[in-house]
Motif scaffolding. Structure first.
Motif, PDB file in Angstrom:
ATOM      1  N   GLN A  13       0.610  -0.729   0.330  1.00  0.00           N
ATOM      2  CA  GLN A  13      -0.137   0.118  -0.041  1.00  0.00           C
ATOM      3  C   GLN A  13       0.914   1.379  -0.392  1.00  0.00           C
ATOM      4  O   GLN A  13       0.605   2.360  -0.814  1.00  0.00           O
ATOM      5  N   HIS A  14       2.014   1.587   1.057  1.00  0.00           N
ATOM      6  CA  HIS A  14       3.229   1.701   0.871  1.00  0.00           C
ATOM      7  C   HIS A  14       3.512   2.403  -0.306  1.00  0.00           C
ATOM      8  O   HIS A  14       3.824   3.798  -1.384  1.00  0.00           O
ATOM      9  N   HIS A  15       4.297   1.365  -1.148  1.00  0.00           N
ATOM     10  CA  HIS A  15       4.709   1.562  -2.256  1.00  0.00           C
ATOM     11  C   HIS A  15       3.585   2.483  -3.292  1.00  0.00           C
ATOM     12  O   HIS A  15       4.081   2.506  -4.595  1.00  0.00           O
TER      13      HIS A  15
ATOM     14  N   ALA B 282      14.435   7.951   5.850  1.00  0.00           N
ATOM     15  CA  ALA B 282      14.960   7.718   4.604  1.00  0.00           C
ATOM     16  C   ALA B 282      13.417   8.265   3.333  1.00  0.00           C
ATOM     17  O   ALA B 282      13.720   7.932   2.283  1.00  0.00           O
ATOM     18  N   HIS B 283      12.705   8.822   3.853  1.00  0.00           N
ATOM     19  CA  HIS B 283      11.419   9.215   3.109  1.00  0.00           C
ATOM     20  C   HIS B 283      12.091  11.306   3.244  1.00  0.00           C
ATOM     21  O   HIS B 283      11.398  12.096   2.992  1.00  0.00           O
ATOM     22  N   MET B 284      13.561  11.392   4.243  1.00  0.00           N
ATOM     23  CA  MET B 284      13.818  13.173   4.479  1.00  0.00           C
ATOM     24  C   MET B 284      14.717  13.517   3.749  1.00  0.00           C
ATOM     25  O   MET B 284      15.188  15.001   3.799  1.00  0.00           O
TER      26      MET B 284
ATOM     27  N   TYR C 242      19.261   2.837   1.003  1.00  0.00           N
ATOM     28  CA  TYR C 242      18.548   2.937  -1.200  1.00  0.00           C
ATOM     29  C   TYR C 242      17.437   3.371  -1.541  1.00  0.00           C
ATOM     30  O   TYR C 242      17.312   2.647  -1.871  1.00  0.00           O
ATOM     31  N   HIS C 243      17.047   4.046  -0.615  1.00  0.00           N
ATOM     32  CA  HIS C 243      15.129   3.862  -0.914  1.00  0.00           C
ATOM     33  C   HIS C 243      14.934   4.990  -2.075  1.00  0.00           C
ATOM     34  O   HIS C 243      14.038   4.643  -2.785  1.00  0.00           O
ATOM     35  N   ASN C 244      15.943   5.349  -2.619  1.00  0.00           N
ATOM     36  CA  ASN C 244      15.066   6.400  -3.484  1.00  0.00           C
ATOM     37  C   ASN C 244      15.104   5.590  -4.512  1.00  0.00           C
ATOM     38  O   ASN C 244      14.394   5.546  -5.758  1.00  0.00           O
TER      39      ASN C 244
ATOM     40  N   HIS D  70      14.772   2.100  -4.599  1.00  0.00           N
ATOM     41  CA  HIS D  70      13.749   1.572  -4.620  1.00  0.00           C
ATOM     42  C   HIS D  70      12.533   1.909  -4.850  1.00  0.00           C
ATOM     43  O   HIS D  70      11.606   1.199  -5.909  1.00  0.00           O
ATOM     44  N   HIS D  71      12.203   3.231  -4.636  1.00  0.00           N
ATOM     45  CA  HIS D  71      11.601   3.805  -4.716  1.00  0.00           C
ATOM     46  C   HIS D  71      10.410   2.877  -6.305  1.00  0.00           C
ATOM     47  O   HIS D  71      10.045   3.230  -6.819  1.00  0.00           O
ATOM     48  N   LEU D  72      12.052   2.954  -6.917  1.00  0.00           N
ATOM     49  CA  LEU D  72      11.648   3.164  -8.777  1.00  0.00           C
ATOM     50  C   LEU D  72      11.498   1.829  -9.110  1.00  0.00           C
ATOM     51  O   LEU D  72      11.104   1.906 -10.044  1.00  0.00           O
TER      52      LEU D  72
HETATM   53 ZN    ZN Z   1       9.321   4.114   1.807  1.00  0.00          ZN
END
Ligand code: ZN
Ligand code: ZN
Length: 379
Positions: free
Chosen positions: A97-99, A202-204, A231-233, A235-237
């Protein structure tokens, strides 16, 4: 916004475990002290629960970034329950849901724009309007009997691994409390907050290396605390990549463990996007950042033209190169197949000729034997 009611069990665990750890771990450390055995169990617990969340809950179950043998799934299911971050089903339902709705305050369960506190742990200790308990987005996971088993026996598994095993080890070792305080309590608190940092910090804090369409950041420091998840940026892509740190120098032990499992035959179908897609995303962000800094340059318009033109040519070359490399791979495969077929045919012909030769040799010898029989009879 009106405050929603507390989730009392979550509130108690997340409030009292840090207080107890802060009080009792230093007190015990100074009065009694921790020995090598207790520190070794603590280290094992840190790594086992940490990797169960990153390699198991996150990359295996939430994102299906690879397939794992049942023994690996069982291991991550048991130590994941020990991490006390809810069962696989709940965790993955929230995470998917977050992604899907990242940064949407009404639909992302730990939406970072709602602030550090909410995304870190506020979302866990208060009831939420965002409802994922119907498990509609984790239907695929409900086919895994290990996932269902862990959901059913989540509480006993949690108690056994957090209290039972450390107490038993402590008793066997001869000092009851040291192992429980380190491997049970301190490890639980550290593992909780290190994981929570991925949703909050990791979102800030960090670089938007690959995309700026969401708040996710790449942060090497958080990667150290989270077995590579900082390395969450990236990961979200590329969320279904089994890696989070894709550069060779990035610290991503979760990726190394998955590779090790693959090497041992315990993990298959490790997924990753083509390298040129990753480079394209990175270069496009570099262009964006460069253009944003143009106001400080002496001739901004000339610079803009140069940057855009060089970027365009770079992408053309990248596309051409990756297309050709793809063709090369296909050509190699085709050649290999042709070679295999030719070799097969030649082997068959060789066998046929050899049989024929043996047959003729046999016939010749028989004939000679027959002739010598005739001569003997006449003599
Ligand atoms: Zn995230
Ligand atoms: Zn994820």
């Amino acid at each position: 916004m009106k405050k929603l009611p507390l989730k009392v069990p979550n509130f108690i665990v997340l409030t009292f475990t840090p207080i107890l750890a802060l009080l009792f771990v230093p007190w015990y450390g100074f009065t009694v002290g921790f020995d090598g055995f207790e520190l070794a169990v603590f280290a094992f617990y840190m790594v086992a629960t940490g990797l169960a969340i990153t390699a198991g809950y996150h990359r295996l179950w939430s994102h299906r970034a690879y397939e794992a043998h049942w023994s690996v799934r069982l291991w991550h299911a048991v130590w994941g329950a020990c991490a006390m971050q809810n069962s696989i089903l709940h965790w993955c339902a929230d995470h998917r849901q977050h992604h899907r709705f990242v940064d949407d305050n009404d639909r992302d369960p730990y939406s970072a724009p709602r602030g550090f506190w909410h995304s870190h742990m506020g979302w866990i200790i208060r009831k939420q309007n965002i409802y994922t308990d119907d498990f509609a987005n984790v239907k695929d996971l409900q086919r895994d009997p290990i996932v269902i088993w862990q959901n059913k026996y989540y509480i006993p598994l949690t108690v056994a691994t957090n209290v039972g095993v450390p107490l038993a080890l402590g008793w066997w070792h001869g000092a009851l409390w040291g192992t429980l305080l380190l491997a049970g309590l301190l490890r639980l608190v550290l593992n909780h907050h290190f994981t929570f940092f991925i949703n909050s910090l990791a979102h800030m804090w960090g670089r938007q290396t690959y995309t700026d369409i969401n708040t996710a950041r790449d942060n090497g420091l958080i990667a150290i605390l989270t077995y590579g998840e900082g390395y969450h940026n990236y990961h979200h892509l590329f969320q279904w990549d089994y890696r989070n740190g894709v550069r060779w120098w990035q610290f991503d032990p979760t990726k190394w463990v998955i590779r090790l499992c693959a090497w041992l035959g315990l993990a298959t179908q490790l997924r990753r996007p083509p390298a040129h897609q990753i480079e394209k995303a990175r270069v496009s962000m570099q262009l964006k950042r460069a253009l944003a800094h143009l106001e400080h340059a002496p001739e901004p318009d000339a610079w803009r033209t140069r940057l855009e033109e060089a970027h365009r040519q770079f992408l053309v070359a990248l596309d051409e190169f990756s297309r050709f490399r793809q063709e090369l791979v296909l050509a190699k495969e085709k050649l290999q197949q042709q070679l295999d077929r030719d070799r097969q045919e030649m082997k068959k012909r060789y066998a046929e000729l050899r049989t024929e030769l043996a047959r003729r040799r046999q016939a010749w010898r028989q004939l000679l034997a027959e002739l010598s029989g005739l001569e003997l009879a006449r003599a």
